[in-house]
Design a protein around this motif. Structure first.
Motif, PDB file in Angstrom:
ATOM      1  N   MET A   1      49.610  33.934  45.230  1.00 56.71           N
ATOM      2  CA  MET A   1      48.774  34.386  44.494  1.00 56.71           C
ATOM      3  C   MET A   1      47.141  34.265  44.639  1.00 56.71           C
ATOM      4  SD  MET A   1      48.809  30.819  42.190  1.00 56.71           S
ATOM      5  CE  MET A   1      47.579  30.958  41.449  1.00 56.71           C
ATOM      6  N   PHE A   2      46.377  35.087  43.792  1.00 55.78           N
ATOM      7  CA  PHE A   2      44.815  34.770  44.171  1.00 55.78           C
ATOM      8  C   PHE A   2      44.139  34.475  43.170  1.00 55.78           C
ATOM      9  CE2 PHE A   2      40.796  36.916  44.956  1.00 55.78           C
ATOM     10  CZ  PHE A   2      40.239  36.353  46.056  1.00 55.78           C
ATOM     11  N   ILE A   3      43.091  33.880  43.233  1.00 55.45           N
ATOM     12  CA  ILE A   3      42.401  33.314  42.074  1.00 55.45           C
ATOM     13  C   ILE A   3      40.809  33.240  42.316  1.00 55.45           C
ATOM     14  CG2 ILE A   3      42.564  30.799  42.663  1.00 55.45           C
ATOM     15  CD1 ILE A   3      42.816  30.259  39.863  1.00 55.45           C
ATOM     16  N   TYR A   4      40.121  33.823  41.272  1.00 57.30           N
ATOM     17  CA  TYR A   4      38.617  33.793  41.289  1.00 57.30           C
ATOM     18  C   TYR A   4      38.121  33.604  40.060  1.00 57.30           C
ATOM     19  CZ  TYR A   4      39.372  38.312  39.352  1.00 57.30           C
ATOM     20  OH  TYR A   4      39.732  39.250  38.742  1.00 57.30           O
ATOM     21  N   LEU A   5      36.693  32.793  40.179  1.00 59.19           N
ATOM     22  CA  LEU A   5      36.082  32.598  38.848  1.00 59.19           C
ATOM     23  C   LEU A   5      35.519  33.788  38.329  1.00 59.19           C
ATOM     24  CD1 LEU A   5      34.137  29.401  40.188  1.00 59.19           C
ATOM     25  CD2 LEU A   5      35.770  29.545  38.290  1.00 59.19           C
ATOM     26  N   SER A   6      35.666  34.030  36.857  1.00 59.96           N
ATOM     27  CA  SER A   6      35.389  35.116  36.607  1.00 59.96           C
ATOM     28  C   SER A   6      34.361  35.233  35.235  1.00 59.96           C
ATOM     29  CB  SER A   6      36.740  35.865  35.864  1.00 59.96           C
ATOM     30  OG  SER A   6      37.288  35.122  34.775  1.00 59.96           O
ATOM     31  N   LYS A   7      34.380  33.917  34.594  1.00 65.39           N
ATOM     32  CA  LYS A   7      33.370  33.815  33.366  1.00 65.39           C
ATOM     33  C   LYS A   7      33.110  32.666  33.279  1.00 65.39           C
ATOM     34  CE  LYS A   7      33.663  35.779  28.781  1.00 65.39           C
ATOM     35  NZ  LYS A   7      32.943  37.186  28.962  1.00 65.39           N
ATOM     36  N   LYS A   8      31.868  32.271  32.527  1.00 63.08           N
ATOM     37  CA  LYS A   8      31.326  30.996  32.122  1.00 63.08           C
ATOM     38  C   LYS A   8      30.602  30.744  30.749  1.00 63.08           C
ATOM     39  CE  LYS A   8      27.658  28.219  34.179  1.00 63.08           C
ATOM     40  NZ  LYS A   8      26.616  28.060  35.398  1.00 63.08           N
ATOM     41  N   LYS A  53      43.112  47.770  30.821  1.00 59.50           N
ATOM     42  CA  LYS A  53      43.859  46.847  30.133  1.00 59.50           C
ATOM     43  C   LYS A  53      43.917  45.280  31.068  1.00 59.50           C
ATOM     44  CE  LYS A  53      47.610  49.414  27.406  1.00 59.50           C
ATOM     45  NZ  LYS A  53      47.062  50.777  27.861  1.00 59.50           N
ATOM     46  N   GLY A  54      44.329  44.413  30.230  1.00 56.60           N
ATOM     47  CA  GLY A  54      44.356  43.411  30.800  1.00 56.60           C
ATOM     48  C   GLY A  54      43.000  42.457  31.155  1.00 56.60           C
ATOM     49  N   LEU A  55      43.078  42.007  32.590  1.00 57.25           N
ATOM     50  CA  LEU A  55      41.747  41.209  32.904  1.00 57.25           C
ATOM     51  C   LEU A  55      40.676  42.429  33.112  1.00 57.25           C
ATOM     52  CD1 LEU A  55      43.567  38.899  35.481  1.00 57.25           C
ATOM     53  CD2 LEU A  55      42.665  38.662  33.342  1.00 57.25           C
ATOM     54  N   ALA A  56      41.037  43.704  33.494  1.00 57.27           N
ATOM     55  CA  ALA A  56      39.971  44.448  33.752  1.00 57.27           C
ATOM     56  C   ALA A  56      38.820  45.101  32.603  1.00 57.27           C
ATOM     57  CB  ALA A  56      40.523  45.700  34.441  1.00 57.27           C
ATOM     58  N   GLU A 310      46.156  30.069  30.334  1.00 59.53           N
ATOM     59  CA  GLU A 310      46.373  30.806  29.098  1.00 59.53           C
ATOM     60  C   GLU A 310      47.662  31.204  29.070  1.00 59.53           C
ATOM     61  OE1 GLU A 310      44.920  35.560  28.328  1.00 59.53           O
ATOM     62  OE2 GLU A 310      45.865  34.826  30.370  1.00 59.53           O
ATOM     63  N   GLY A 311      48.103  31.772  27.888  1.00 60.75           N
ATOM     64  CA  GLY A 311      49.469  31.938  27.417  1.00 60.75           C
ATOM     65  C   GLY A 311      50.105  32.867  28.558  1.00 60.75           C
ATOM     66  N   GLY A 312      49.394  33.900  28.870  1.00 63.93           N
ATOM     67  CA  GLY A 312      50.071  34.879  29.834  1.00 63.93           C
ATOM     68  C   GLY A 312      50.055  34.292  31.379  1.00 63.93           C
ATOM     69  N   GLY A 313      49.532  33.310  31.760  1.00 63.07           N
ATOM     70  CA  GLY A 313      49.387  32.798  33.058  1.00 63.07           C
ATOM     71  C   GLY A 313      48.568  33.361  33.929  1.00 63.07           C
ATOM     72  N   LEU A 314      47.463  34.338  33.469  1.00 61.03           N
ATOM     73  CA  LEU A 314      46.708  35.219  34.107  1.00 61.03           C
ATOM     74  C   LEU A 314      45.225  34.681  34.331  1.00 61.03           C
ATOM     75  CD1 LEU A 314      47.625  38.635  32.803  1.00 61.03           C
ATOM     76  CD2 LEU A 314      48.714  37.551  34.925  1.00 61.03           C
ATOM     77  N   ARG A 315      44.999  33.573  33.320  1.00 58.40           N
ATOM     78  CA  ARG A 315      43.716  32.903  33.470  1.00 58.40           C
ATOM     79  C   ARG A 315      43.719  31.640  33.126  1.00 58.40           C
ATOM     80  NH1 ARG A 315      39.974  36.750  29.616  1.00 58.40           N
ATOM     81  NH2 ARG A 315      41.616  36.575  28.207  1.00 58.40           N
ATOM     82  N   ILE A 316      42.840  30.675  33.867  1.00 54.92           N
ATOM     83  CA  ILE A 316      42.660  29.208  33.313  1.00 54.92           C
ATOM     84  C   ILE A 316      41.437  28.870  32.915  1.00 54.92           C
ATOM     85  CG2 ILE A 316      44.790  28.317  34.999  1.00 54.92           C
ATOM     86  CD1 ILE A 316      42.545  27.500  36.672  1.00 54.92           C
ATOM     87  N   GLY A 317      41.382  28.010  32.105  1.00 52.51           N
ATOM     88  CA  GLY A 317      40.105  27.619  31.485  1.00 52.51           C
ATOM     89  C   GLY A 317      39.755  26.158  32.042  1.00 52.51           C
ATOM     90  N   ALA A 327      38.825  31.089  35.076  1.00 53.13           N
ATOM     91  CA  ALA A 327      39.052  31.950  36.394  1.00 53.13           C
ATOM     92  C   ALA A 327      40.463  32.798  36.171  1.00 53.13           C
ATOM     93  CB  ALA A 327      39.509  30.888  37.299  1.00 53.13           C
ATOM     94  N   ASN A 328      40.544  33.976  36.835  1.00 57.98           N
ATOM     95  CA  ASN A 328      41.341  35.017  36.882  1.00 57.98           C
ATOM     96  C   ASN A 328      42.364  34.962  37.865  1.00 57.98           C
ATOM     97  OD1 ASN A 328      40.144  36.176  34.853  1.00 57.98           O
ATOM     98  ND2 ASN A 328      39.674  38.200  35.717  1.00 57.98           N
ATOM     99  N   ILE A 329      43.626  34.772  37.745  1.00 62.71           N
ATOM    100  CA  ILE A 329      44.676  34.666  38.426  1.00 62.71           C
ATOM    101  C   ILE A 329      45.258  35.801  38.695  1.00 62.71           C
ATOM    102  CG2 ILE A 329      47.021  33.533  38.828  1.00 62.71           C
ATOM    103  CD1 ILE A 329      45.591  31.227  37.295  1.00 62.71           C
ATOM    104  N   ARG A 330      45.569  36.286  40.153  1.00 65.05           N
ATOM    105  CA  ARG A 330      46.377  37.565  40.358  1.00 65.05           C
ATOM    106  C   ARG A 330      47.699  37.013  40.805  1.00 65.05           C
ATOM    107  NH1 ARG A 330      46.118  39.805  37.621  1.00 65.05           N
ATOM    108  NH2 ARG A 330      46.539  41.930  38.232  1.00 65.05           N
TER     109      ARG A 330
END
Length: 1183
Positions: A1-8, A53-56, A310-317, A327-330
Motif C-alpha cells: 500500500m502507499f499513503i500520502y497526506l492530501s488535505k488539512k 471519481k474517488g480520490l481524484a 474512512e468507511g471505504g478504507g481509502l483515507r484516514i483522518g 491522508a490518501n491510501i492506495r
C-alpha cells in the motif's frame, strides 16, 4: 500500500483536538477538543466530470456544524452507524446523544452522573447497546433508545477502555494500570486476559487502544487475528479471540496515542510519535493482522491524539494539535489485468474464501471463483497466476520455515475466465510473484523458484507422458539468492536449499522474457538472464526498492522505493541516438530523474522510452523521461500500448465488487495520438501525414489509414496500411480500387468500419438487396436476413430462406428455447433438429408425426426409434424401426422394454429364430434368481401360456405345501387355470387362421383339439386345469358356511371335498367333514369320517390315538346314525354321469336350467348367482 497526506483542515481559534471519529456508513467526521469544542464535518466530492471519481475528485466540506452543549473538553466521541447517532462526553462527565434531523445535528438525550468522568464508550456491532465506563469503576450498559439495561460498580478499579466482542457476548474492560478484564454481556467477571506482549517491560504503562474488528466485511484469511490491543509504550498484541494463547506481537518502537482497524480488518493503523528522536516526530505505522509492517506515514505538528479510518478504507483522518490531517491510501488490492479481463479479489462476511472475479470488460461478463487463503494475483498476456496456501490448518510463521516445518503453497495457472489450466505445489512462501509469457517466478525472502509453464493447445499422448516427468527435466528450478547460478541445467528440483537463511532478504522481483531482476533489502539489484537462469550482473542502490518494472526491451529498469520515489537504472549502455538530436544528456538522463509520491507505473508494451506513472491523484505520461501534462485520476494502470492507457478505478469497483461497471474502466490517449487526430480533423490528411512521418508509430499510421479511407483517398490509405503492416487493410484498399461506383465504395467502407446499418441502407438504396443479405449473413444476423428476404419484391431464393429459418432455429435451440426453435425448423424443413426439439420438449406426438412423415429407410428413423426407447414407448419404437427396415432393432427394443409378446410376434413375422432361446435364457435367469413370478409374467407377455401355466401350477403346489394361506393358494391356482384357458384360445385362433375358408368350424375346432393333444405333453395341466382352484374354493366355502352357521350347506360342501384328496391332504378334508357332520348331528357321516381318519397312513400313532379317544367320547353319547335325511353321502348321478356342483352353495345341481361361467365353465343355481357380480371361482365379471 502507499499513503500520502492530501488535505488539512484547521480548527478555529487554535483549539486543540482531543479526539476524532469517522462514521463509516454516512461519512460524517466528529472531532472534539478543549473548551467544549465539538464539530461534525463531512467531506464530499463535487465534480461534473464523470471520469473524476474517488480520490481524484476534488473534495469540499459539505457539512461543517458546531454542536453546542459541552462546557469542558470533549474527550470521547463515538458513532452509532446503524441508527445515525453520535454519542459524546466531556471532562465533566456529561454525556450527550445527538441525532440528525433535516440535515442538522440536535441533542436527543443528556445524562450526567456528576461523580466521575467517562473514559470510554462503545456501541456493539449491531448498534443496539452502548457500554459506558467511568474512571471510578462504574459501568453502564444502555439501549439505543436511552433505557438503562444494567449498571455495575467495579470496586477499587480505575477503568480506561471498553470494547465489545463481534457477537456482543463479551465485554473487555481496560484498566488504568494496563490490565484487561473479560466480562460477559451481563457484567459477570470471567477472567483476566493474559497480556504476553509486555514481557520484561518495567515501569508504569497504560492502554493506548483496544479495537476488536467485528468482521463486517469478512476476513483476510480463515482464523485471522482481529482483536488489537496496544499500549502506550508501543507494545501491541493482535489476537484471534479474547483467550488466544498465541497472539501476534508487534513492537512499534513508538509512543502510541491511538489505534484503529480499517473497514475490512486487513490493516491496523497505529498513531503516535517515534521514540528516541531529539524532537518528537509524529508517525502512523500500518501493519497487517499478522504483524507485518506495511508503511510509515510521517505527520507534521506537535502532538497527535487520534486516528480514524474512512468507511471505504481509502483515507484516514488524524487529529494533530488544532488540525485534522487527511491522508490518501492506495491499497494493495489483489488484482491483475489479462486479455481485456480485470481480475480482482475481495472478501465477503459470509464466506471464508476470497471471491475472485474475472470481469471481461469487452463483453461485460463476469466469472467468479472462490479461493481459500489467496495470497496474490499476478497476470501476464492471457493468463494469470493465483498464489494460495495449500495447507490452511495453521498459518505459516517465519519460525516454522527456519525449523524446516514448511507449509505448502500452490501456484494455480488460470485463463482469463478463471479456468485452472495447471498448478504447482511449492515449498517456498510466494511473497513476490512475477510472470512472463513463458515463466512464472515466485520468490520468498531467501530464494526464488522459476516454472516454465506451458499451456496445452493440444497435448499428444507422447507429451502427456512427458508432462509427468517435467520436474526432472528442468521446467522448474529453485535458486537461493546468495548463489550465483551459471545457467547450466542442474540436478533435480530441490527445495531444501531454499530454507537457508540470508542476511539480505529479497524485497521485490520483476521479469521480462529475457531478464529477471531481483531486488534485496540492502539496495542490491541482481540481474539474471532467462530462460537459463544465470547471474549476469549486480547493481547497488542506496535505497530499498519496493516495486520494479522493466521496459519492453529490458534495457531500462524503473524502481519505486519504499517511500514512493521513482528512479531509473540503465541496464544496457545506450549509444547516442542516430538522428542527430544530441547525446543522452538533459531530459533523457536517467541518473538525474526522480519523482516523489509515485505509487504505480507501467511501461508501454511497444516503446522502450514510453511509460505512464501515478503520482498522488495524477497520471503522467513520459516520453524519453519528458512528461506530458498530467491527467487527474486515481485509477490503477492496466495496460499501455498503441499510445493508449487503460486504467481501472479499483476503488470504485471495490465499493460494490459484485456489480462492476463499464464506467470504471477509462482509456486515456497520449498526446501524439490526440495531436494526430486533431490534425486530421482540423487541417487535413496531407499535413497529418507529414506529422506522422516525423513521429512514426503503427497506431498513428492506422489512424491515418482509417481517415484516408473515410475520404476514399485510396493512395494515402494504402501507403498508411503498408506502414502499419496491416495486410488485410492493403487487400481491402485494392478491392475498393476495383469497384466502379462511388456509392458502392462508400458502402464497403461503412461495412469495414462496422457501421453495418449504414452500409445496409446504402446497398438497399442501390437496389442491391443481395449484397445487404450477404453482409447480414457474414454478421450472422439471420433475423435481419429473413426480414430482407421477405421484404424484397419477386421470389427469394428458397435454399437461402431455408438456411435462414434453420439458422434462427439454431439460435433459439442454443438458448434452449425449444418451442420457438420448432416453429423455425418446421419452416426450414430441418427434420434432424426438429426431432431433437420434440424430444427436448417431450412432445412425443410431434415426434410420432415426424416419424410417420419421413420416407422409408430415412437415416433419421433409427435415431427417432432410439428416442422412443428411452421414454419407454414401445409401439412407436417398433413402427420407426420397421419403417427403416431394422426388425432386429425393433425386437431388441421390445426385449429392452420387457414387451415380450410384441418381441415374439415380430420374431415370428420376420422369421427370427433367436427370440425363443433368448426368452428361455431370460426365464431361467429369473428362476435362478428365485423370481418365479417374474418368469411367469415374462412367459405370459410372450404369449407362451403353457409354460407360464406349468410354472404357475408349480408355484401353487409349493404354496399349498406350506399350509399357510389357503386363499392365496386358491388365487394362484385360478391364475394358473386362466393361463391354460388363454392357451386353449390361442391354439383355437391359430387353427382358425390356418384353415380360413377351407372347412367348417367343427373340423377346425377338432383340428385344434388334435393339435393341442399332440403338442401338450403335460395332460394334467391342460385337462384338469381347474381342479386345484375347485378344491380350494370348496375348502374355503365349507369353512365359511360352517362359521356362518349353515351346517347343512357346510356338510354338503365338505362332502364334495372327498374328490380332491390328491390336492388337499386327507387329514384336513376328513377333519373338516367330521366337524361339519357332527355340527349337523349327522353322526353316521361323522363316524365314517372318523374311520377314514383313523386309517390314514400319514398319521403318527400318537395322533391316531387322539382321534380314537375323541371318537370314543362322541359315539358313547350319540349313536352313529344321521338324524336328518341321509341321502347326502353319495353324490347323485344323472343320466350322463355326474351332476354339476353349484359353486355358490356347494349343492348338486339337478335342474335343467342353470348358469355357467363364460371363463371357467363352472355352473351355479340361477337363483343363487343373482346376488353376485363376479364368478365365485374365477372372479371374472358377470357382466
Amino acid at each position: 500500500m502507499f499513503i500520502y497526506l492530501s488535505k488539512k483542515i484547521a480548527i478555529p481559534n487554535n483549539i486543540r483536538l482531543k479526539c476524532v471519529s469517522w462514521n463509516k456508513d454516512q461519512g460524517f467526521i466528529a472531532c472534539g477538543g478543549d473548551e467544549g469544542l465539538l464539530k461534525v464535518l463531512k467531506l464530499e466530492t463535487q465534480t461534473d466530470d464523470a471520469k473524476l471519481k474517488g480520490l481524484a475528485a476534488p473534495s469540499n466540506l459539505s457539512m461543517n456544524q458546531t454542536l453546542e452543549g459541552h462546557s469542558g473538553a470533549v474527550q470521547v466521541v463515538t458513532w452509532n452507524e446503524q441508527y445515525q447517532k453520535l454519542t459524546t462526553s466531556d471532562q465533566n462527565g456529561l454525556i450527550i446523544v445527538w441525532m440528525l434531523y433535516k440535515g442538522c445535528w440536535y441533542e436527543e438525550m443528556i445524562n450526567n452522573r456528576n461523580k466521575s468522568v467517562v473514559r470510554s464508550m462503545s456501541w456493539n456491532a449491531d448498534g443496539q447497546k452502548i457500554c459506558i465506563v467511568y474512571e471510578d469503576g462504574a459501568v453502564i450498559v444502555g439501549s439505543v433508545d436511552g433505557n438503562r439495561i444494567w449498571g455495575k460498580e467495579l470496586k477499587g478499579i480505575q477503568l480506561a477502555h471498553v470494547a465489545w466482542s463481534p457477537d456482543s457476548k463479551i465485554l473487555l474492560f481496560g484498566m488504568a494500570n494496563g490490565e484487561i478484564h473479560i466480562y460477559d454481556n451481563q457484567g459477570n467477571f470471567i477472567m483476566k486476559m493474559t497480556v504476553s506482549c509486555l514481557h520484561n517491560v518495567t515501569g508504569a504503562i497504560s492502554i493506548a487502544g483496544i479495537h476488536w474488528y467485528a468482521g463486517s466485511e469478512g476476513y483476510v484469511e480463515p482464523d485471522c487475528p482481529c482483536l488489537a490491543i496496544c499500549f502506550d509504550n508501543g507494545r501491541c498484541q493482535v489476537m484471534r479471540y479474547e483467550s488466544d494463547e498465541s497472539p501476534v506481537f508487534i513492537d512499534t518502537l513508538m509512543n502510541v496515542a491511538s489505534i484503529q482497524w480499517n473497514q475490512c480488518g486487513s490493516v491496523l493503523a497505529v498513531a503516535g510519535s517515534l521514540r528516541g528522536m531529539e524532537k518528537e516526530v509524529n508517525v502512523v505505522q500500518f501493519y497487517t493482522p499478522f504483524g507485518e509492517h506495511l508503511r510509515t506515514l510521517k505527520v507534521p505538528g506537535k502532538q497527535m491524539t487520534e486516528v480514524a479510518w474512512e468507511g471505504g478504507g481509502l483515507r484516514i483522518g488524524l487529529a494533530v494539535d488544532s488540525y485534522i490531517y487527511f491522508a490518501n491510501i492506495r491499497p494493495d488490492y489483489k488484482w491483475g489485468y489479462c486479455s481485456n479481463t480485470v481480475v480482482y479479489a475481495y472478501t465477503k462476511p459470509d464466506r471464508l474464501e476470497y471471491c475472485v472475479v474475472f470481469w471481461d470488460t469487452k463483453n461485460n461478463e463476469k466469472f467468479i471463483k472462490y479461493v481459500k487463503s489467496l495470497m496474490s494475483i499476478t497476470t501476464s498476456g492471457d493468463f494469470c497466476i493465483l498464489a494460495t496456501k495449500a495447507d490452511d490448518t495453521h498459518p505459516q510463521e517465519d519460525a516454522d520455515v527456519e525449523s524446516g516445518n514448511n507449509a505448502m503453497y500452490v501456484l494455480v495457472l488460470c485463463n482469463s475466465i478463471g479456468t485452472p489450466l495447471d498448478s504447482k505445489y511449492i515449498d517456498i512462501d510466494p511473497l513476490f510473484v512475477s510472470m512472463t509469457k513463458t515463466h512464472v517466478i515466485a520468490a520468498s525472502k531467501e530464494a526464488f523458484y522459476t516454472w516454465q509453464y506451458r499451456v496445452a493447445k493440444k497435448l499428444t499422448a507422447m507429451e502427456i507422458n512427458q508432462v509427468s516427468r517435467t520436474r526432472k527435466e528442468g521446467r522448474e528450478r529453485v535458486y537461493h539468492i546468495d548463489d550465483s547460478p551459471s545457467g547450466t541445467t542442474e540436478g533435480p528440483l530441490d527445495f531444501a536449499k531454499a530454507f537457508t537463511a540470508t542476511r539480505d532478504p529479497i524485497c521485490c522481483i520483476t521479469a521480462t522474457d529475457k531478464t529477471l531482476i531481483v531486488g534485496r533489502e540492502s539496495g542490491t539489484i541482481h540481474k539474471y538472464s532467462l530462460p537459463n537462469v544465470a547471474l549476469v550482473q549486480k547493481y547497488s542502490l542506496n535505497y530499498r526498492a519496493y516495486q520494479l518494472s522493466l521496459n519492453c526491451t529490458s534495457s531500462r529498469l524503473a524502481i519505486i522505493d519504499i517511500s514512493g520515489v521513482l528512479t531509473f537504472l540503465d541496464l544496457e549502455v545506450r549509444s547516442s541516438s542516430d538522428d542527430g538530436s544530441g547525446s543522452q544528456a538533459g531530459t533523457g538522463d536517467p541518473s538525474k530523474f526522480e519523482r516523489k509520491d509515485v505509487w504505480d507505473m507501467q511501461w508501454a508494451n511497444d516503446n522502450p522510452d514510453l511509460f505512464a506513472m501515478m503520482e498522488k491523484t495524477r497520471m503522467y505520461v513520459f516520453r524519453n523521461l519528458d512528461p506530458e501534462e498530467p491527467i487527474q485520476t486515481s485509477g490503477y494502470i492496466c495496460n499501455f500500448e498503441d499510445l493508449e492507457i487503460k486504467s481501472v478505478l479499483l476503488d470504485e469497483i471495490m465499493k460494490d465488487p459484485e456489480r462492476p461497471n463499464k464506467d470504471y474502466l477509462i482509456n486515456f490517449e497520449i498526446r501524439s495520438l490526440r495531436d494526430s487526430r486533431a490534425l486530421i480533423e482540423k487541417v487535413g490528411i496531407e499535413d497529418a501525414s507529414q506529422f506522422i512521418e516525423d513521429n512514426p508509430h503503427p497506431r498513428l499510421w492506422r489512424l491515418l489509414a482509417e481517415a484516408a479511407l473515410q475520404k476514399l483517398d485510396l493512395k494515402t490509405a494504402e501507403q498508411a496500411f503498408v506502414r502499419c503492416k496491416d495486410y488485410q487493410g492493403i487487400e481491402f484498399v485494392k478491392s475498393l480500387g476495383n469497384l466502379q461506383s462511388e456509392a458502392m465504395k462508400q458502402a464497403e467502407v461503412a461495412a469495414y468500419f462496422g457501421r453495418f446499418e449504414e452500409a445496409e441502407r446504402m446497398y438497399l438504396d442501390m437496389d442491391r438487396r443481395d449484397l445487404a443479405i450477404s453482409l447480414r449473413i457474414k454478421l450472422g444476423d439471420w433475423f435481419r436476413v429473413l426480414q430482407l428476404l421477405k421484404t424484397g419484391s419477386g421470389d427469394c431464393d428458397d435454399a437461402l430462406l431455408e438456411q435462414a429459418y434453420n439458422a434462427i432455429g439454431d439460435y433459439f435451440a442454443d438458448r434452449q428455447k425449444w418451442v420457438n426453435a420448432v416453429q423455425y425448423y418446421l419452416q426450414g424443413r430441418n427434420q434432424e433438429r426438429l426431432a431433437e426439439c420434440y424430444y427436448m420438449l417431450e412432445d412425443y406426438d410431434g415426434l410420432e408425426r415426424l416419424a410417420s412423415s419421413l420416407p422409408e429407410n430415412h437415416k433419421l428413423l433409427p435415431d427417432i426409434g432410439q428416442m422412443f426407447v428411452t421414454v419407454g414407448m414401445c409401439e412407436q419404437t417398433v413402427n420407426a424401426y420397421l419403417k427403416c427396415n431394422q426388425p432386429k432393432a425393433a425386437v431388441d427394443a421390445c426385449v429392452h422394454l420387457n414387451q415380450w409378446n410384441k418381441a415374439v410376434e415380430l420374431a415370428k413375422n420376420h422369421n427370427m429364430k433367436e427370440i425363443n432361446s433368448l426368452l428361455a435364457k431370460y426365464a431361467s435367469h429369473l428362476l435362478e434368481k428365485n423370481k418365479p413370478l417374474e418368469a411367469v409374467e415374462l412367459y405370459r407377455k410372450a404369449h407362451h401360456f403353457l409354460e407360464a401355466a406349468k410354472l404357475m401350477f408349480k408355484i401353487a403346489d409349493e404354496e399349498a405345501k406350506r399350509r399357510t394361506r389357503p386363499l392365496r393358494v386358491k388365487k394362484l391356482y385360478v391364475l394358473a387355470a386362466l393361463l391354460v384357458e388363454n392357451y386353449h384360445s390361442q391354439v383355437k385362433t391359430t387353427q382358425q387362421n390356418k384353415a380360413k375358408g377351407k372347412t367348417s368350424e367343427a373340423t377346425s375346432a377338432l383340428a385344434g383339439l388334435l393339435e393341442e393333444d399332440a403338442t401338450s405333453s403335460d395332460n394334467r395341466v391342460v385337462d384338469s386345469a381347474w381342479r386345484g382352484a375347485e378344491a380350494y374354493h370348496f375348502f374355503l366355502l365349507a369353512q365359511r358356511q360352517l362359521y356362518e352357521g349353515y351346517m347343512v350347506k357346510a356338510m354338503k360342501t365338505a362332502l364334495h371335498l372327498r374328490d380332491y384328496e390328491d390336492i388337499i391332504p386327507a387329514v384336513e378334508i376328513y377333519s373338516l367333514l367330521a366337524i361339519c357332520s357332527s355340527a349337523n348331528r349327522a353322526f353316521s357321516t361323522c363316524s365314517r369320517a372318523f374311520i377314514k381318519l383313523e386309517s390314514l397312513e400319514s398319521l403318527s400313532p400318537e395322533q391316531r390315538q387322539l382321534y380314537e379317544d375323541l371318537a370314543l367320547e362322541i359315539f358313547t353319547k350319540h349313536s352313529p346314525k344321521n338324524n336328518h335325511m341321509s341321502g347326502l353321502d353319495s353324490a347323485p348321478e344323472g343320466a350322463e354321469g355326474k351332476l354339476p356342483t353349484c359353486i355358490v352353495t356347494g349343492w348338486t345341481i339337478s335342474e335343467y336350467q342353470f348358469w355357467m361361467c363364460s371363463v371357467c365353465k363352472h355352473c351355479a343355481l340361477e337363483n343363487e348367482i343373482g346376488s353376485h357380480n363376479f364368478c365365485p371361482l374365477c372372479h371374472s365379471s358377470l357382466a
